[in-house]
Design a protein around this motif. Sequence first.
Motif, mmCIF file in Angstrom:
data_model
loop_
_atom_site.group_PDB
_atom_site.id
_atom_site.type_symbol
_atom_site.label_atom_id
_atom_site.label_comp_id
_atom_site.label_asym_id
_atom_site.label_seq_id
_atom_site.Cartn_x
_atom_site.Cartn_y
_atom_site.Cartn_z
ATOM 1 N N ILE A 36 -2.345 12.180 5.685
ATOM 2 C CA ILE A 36 -3.289 11.101 5.351
ATOM 3 C C ILE A 36 -2.629 9.746 5.568
ATOM 4 O O ILE A 36 -3.248 8.809 6.096
ATOM 5 N N THR A 88 -16.583 11.364 3.518
ATOM 6 C CA THR A 88 -16.399 12.619 4.254
ATOM 7 C C THR A 88 -16.406 12.354 5.750
ATOM 8 O O THR A 88 -15.577 12.886 6.500
ATOM 9 N N GLY A 124 -10.330 21.380 1.834
ATOM 10 C CA GLY A 124 -10.243 20.017 1.315
ATOM 11 C C GLY A 124 -9.589 19.109 2.327
ATOM 12 O O GLY A 124 -10.057 18.925 3.446
ATOM 13 N N TYR A 125 -8.440 18.549 1.931
ATOM 14 C CA TYR A 125 -7.729 17.641 2.824
ATOM 15 C C TYR A 125 -7.176 18.355 4.059
ATOM 16 O O TYR A 125 -6.774 17.701 5.024
ATOM 17 N N GLU A 126 -7.172 19.708 4.018
ATOM 18 C CA GLU A 126 -6.706 20.453 5.186
ATOM 19 C C GLU A 126 -7.570 20.177 6.412
ATOM 20 O O GLU A 126 -7.134 20.367 7.553
ATOM 21 N N THR A 131 -7.141 23.330 -4.896
ATOM 22 C CA THR A 131 -6.958 22.149 -4.049
ATOM 23 C C THR A 131 -5.815 21.277 -4.567
ATOM 24 O O THR A 131 -5.339 20.398 -3.862
ATOM 25 N N GLY A 185 -13.213 10.896 6.896
ATOM 26 C CA GLY A 185 -12.193 11.928 7.030
ATOM 27 C C GLY A 185 -12.292 12.657 8.353
ATOM 28 O O GLY A 185 -11.286 12.956 9.009
ATOM 29 N N MET A 238 0.407 14.209 -4.067
ATOM 30 C CA MET A 238 -0.021 13.584 -2.817
ATOM 31 C C MET A 238 0.715 12.263 -2.596
ATOM 32 O O MET A 238 1.087 11.925 -1.468
ATOM 33 N N SER A 273 -0.870 17.165 2.762
ATOM 34 C CA SER A 273 -2.041 16.315 3.003
ATOM 35 C C SER A 273 -1.666 14.845 2.851
ATOM 36 O O SER A 273 -2.119 13.996 3.621
ATOM 37 N N LEU A 328 -8.455 17.428 7.709
ATOM 38 C CA LEU A 328 -7.860 16.395 8.554
ATOM 39 C C LEU A 328 -6.862 17.007 9.524
ATOM 40 O O LEU A 328 -6.865 16.701 10.731
ATOM 41 N N LYS A 362 -0.324 21.945 -0.574
ATOM 42 C CA LYS A 362 -1.519 21.358 0.043
ATOM 43 C C LYS A 362 -1.539 19.848 -0.172
ATOM 44 O O LYS A 362 -1.797 19.066 0.751
ATOM 45 N N GLN A 363 -1.285 19.443 -1.413
ATOM 46 C CA GLN A 363 -1.340 18.027 -1.747
ATOM 47 C C GLN A 363 -0.238 17.246 -1.023
ATOM 48 O O GLN A 363 -0.483 16.165 -0.476
#
Length: 486
Positions: free
Chosen positions: A244, A402, A457-459, A231, A405, A76, A240, A461, A236-237
């Motif tokens: 982010i 949360t 997860g961060y998806e 995750t 986010g 990330m 994200s 956003l 993904k990381q």
Amino acid sequence: MNGIPILAILAGYFAMLIIIARLTSKNGSNEAFFSGNRQSPWWLVAIGMIGTSISGVTFVSVPGMPSTIGMTYMQMVLGFAVGYIIIARLLLPLYYKLNLISIYKYLGERFGQRSYKTGALFFIISKITGAAARLFLVVLILQTLVADTWGIPFWATSVIIVALIWTYSRRSGIQTIVRTDALQAVILITALVLIIYGVIQSMGTGFMGSIKMIAESPDSRIFVFDDWRSTQNFFKQFLSGIFITIVMTGLDQDMMQKNLTISTLKASQKNMYIYGSAFIPINLLFLSLGVLLMYFAASKGIVLPKNGDEILPLLATNYLGVTVLFLFCIGIIAAAFSSADSALTSLTTSFCIDILDVGKMPEQKSLNTRKTVHLAMCAAFVSIVLIIHGLNNTSVIDAIYTMAGYTYGPLLGLFAYGLFTKGVPNDKTVPYITIASPILCAIISYLFVSLFNYKLGYELLILNGVLTFTLLAFSARNKSCKSLTP
């Protein structure tokens, strides 16, 4: 343990901040408070932004990550670096072209007043709750290490910490914060390096032996390519991390306000490149400390808590000696002050400019209003910290993060639609769209768990931003605007 030495450290540290504030607060105007008169050196801003990004929560959380997810957080962080480049190339030119103090004025220029106010309110809600939650965890640590020894109640500790921040930031705001944050970032990084040195000394492995130990540890794994459902999957990381950074730096008044105190776009971009690059080795140091702490605990037969956030505080307080404990206290104090003072200043700026429009007030009234708002933001911080403490439930903090986010997603959609299309959505519908998108995200997240046993997860956003973008497109009138993009 007697809290006097730690209290002395806090007093000495605060004294340095007051001295800096005195030297930089000769001009107490709103221009100095909001924009620093656009005279900040780019390198000073770059150093200070590191301290702002690393909150007290980060200081205790990242070293605990190797116990659960190894060093995969670096995936990330690599995405962060790309995100900073995008901000420098895409967003900063826009902000400088429009000569903005509050970045949400762009939404007013592009869509209309309701969009402008909506974007600012989403930032204010996200920042005040998230920043207060981060501050709560640091106040709790200081309460345990210092205040309980003296019988000082939690509410008094909270008031004292916020009052200290108000004292040195109240006059010149961002002009002072740029300088104090740079000092705090240097202290924070120095404390981190010295803590690592202290752990190495305690284990007796030497520098090269410790590097070999980290490299050979199964907990030092960084990349995950073989599990798409995880995750921690690289793609993904990494993606994200990019989004982010764009949202929580490029679309965040707190982070952008410092950049906009720099006189030229070129210098501001240079700051962003250096700051973004520095984030990689700093986080690598935090994670390396985490691996060393696990080896140290294993060598001493210490049973570590399941919650990774508790590992560094536990070992620093009970096993690594007085020097490391003091360094740990200095580190979290520097991180907490750097994050909280910056958040308070940006919240005051956004509320004054975006909500109250102090620029249209007479000079003295504008100045008095800003002072009142700054004090009110401090009171709000204390109130939220006390509410979290009163509920006595760590899941409340998780809920706040949360929520933050979810609230950044609409900002991503709003800015993306403004930058990449020429459509003009119905300004009256924008507040409803930005509320509907997070609700739809929550429903979709629930369905994914129920139907596919897959937790988003961060998806979320990215999904939130896409939904906002799509609804804005449906709302657009049959006309286009002149592009504001440089």
